[in-house]
Design a protein around this motif. Structure first.
Motif, PDB file in Angstrom:
ATOM      1  N   ALA A  36      49.024  48.362  48.341  1.00 52.44           N
ATOM      2  CA  ALA A  36      47.928  47.482  48.243  1.00 52.44           C
ATOM      3  C   ALA A  36      47.477  47.187  47.052  1.00 52.44           C
ATOM      4  N   TYR A  37      47.629  45.960  46.805  1.00 56.68           N
ATOM      5  CA  TYR A  37      47.043  45.454  45.488  1.00 56.68           C
ATOM      6  C   TYR A  37      45.745  44.357  45.800  1.00 56.68           C
ATOM      7  N   LYS A  38      44.589  44.473  44.786  1.00 59.39           N
ATOM      8  CA  LYS A  38      43.565  43.660  44.923  1.00 59.39           C
ATOM      9  C   LYS A  38      43.724  42.520  43.777  1.00 59.39           C
ATOM     10  N   LEU A  39      43.578  41.258  44.013  1.00 61.67           N
ATOM     11  CA  LEU A  39      43.499  40.123  43.442  1.00 61.67           C
ATOM     12  C   LEU A  39      42.290  39.385  43.341  1.00 61.67           C
ATOM     13  N   VAL A  40      41.409  39.712  42.558  1.00 61.68           N
ATOM     14  CA  VAL A  40      40.022  39.342  42.505  1.00 61.68           C
ATOM     15  C   VAL A  40      39.462  39.729  43.780  1.00 61.68           C
ATOM     16  N   ARG A  41      39.358  38.780  44.895  1.00 62.36           N
ATOM     17  CA  ARG A  41      38.658  39.251  46.161  1.00 62.36           C
ATOM     18  C   ARG A  41      39.738  39.555  47.005  1.00 62.36           C
ATOM     19  N   MET A  59      31.736  31.185  48.806  1.00 59.80           N
ATOM     20  CA  MET A  59      30.976  31.862  47.750  1.00 59.80           C
ATOM     21  C   MET A  59      30.643  33.551  48.114  1.00 59.80           C
ATOM     22  N   THR A  60      30.534  33.743  49.383  1.00 56.97           N
ATOM     23  CA  THR A  60      30.104  35.096  49.682  1.00 56.97           C
ATOM     24  C   THR A  60      31.239  35.958  50.194  1.00 56.97           C
TER      25      THR A  60
END
Length: 126
Positions: A36-41, A59-60
């Motif tokens: 699993a990789y996170k890319l910003v959000r 935005m949220t």
């Protein structure tokens, strides 16, 4: 790694248990997360059955788009690494019968793209 990498678009590996909990409603009961990789959000998740791309929108980030690609439906993929002037790396994924990529992910000066490409190759080609 950390906040600065996230803001610059670099993918960072995230805890599998945290992602398993976050995606409990999306994953099958016996489905296990391999990477699993996170890319910003956003998230790029490799399970034992499929690739899941989680795109948080707005935005949220309350609106979320979940794209699921069973490995057997991925017909090809390409990786374009960063150069001297073009600092973006790019991963494109095609599904069977499609002329255009079904998914394009961009990374900024990211070394994780090679790990992601290797994981995708293992999943699709085995």
């Amino acid at each position: 790694m950390g906040l600065l990498d996230g803001l610059l678009g670099n993918a960072t590996e995230v805890d599998h248990q945290e992602v398993q909990t976050q995606l409990a409603a999306v994953l099958m009961p016996d489905e296990k997360i391999d990477l699993a990789y996170k890319l910003v959000r956003d998230l790029v998740v490799f399970t034992d059955y499929r690739l899941v791309v989680v795109d948080k929108q707005g935005m949220t980030g309350k609106k979320v788009d979940y794209k699921s690609f069973p490995y057997k439906s991925i017909s090809r993929f390409s990786v374009e690494t960063a150069g001297h002037l073009d600092l973006d790396s790019e991963l494109k994924i095609w599904i069977s019968g499609a002329a255009e990529p079904a998914q394009t992910l961009q990374f900024t000066e990211d070394k994780s793209i090679t790990a992601i490409q290797q994981a995708l190759a293992i999943a699709v080609l085995k």
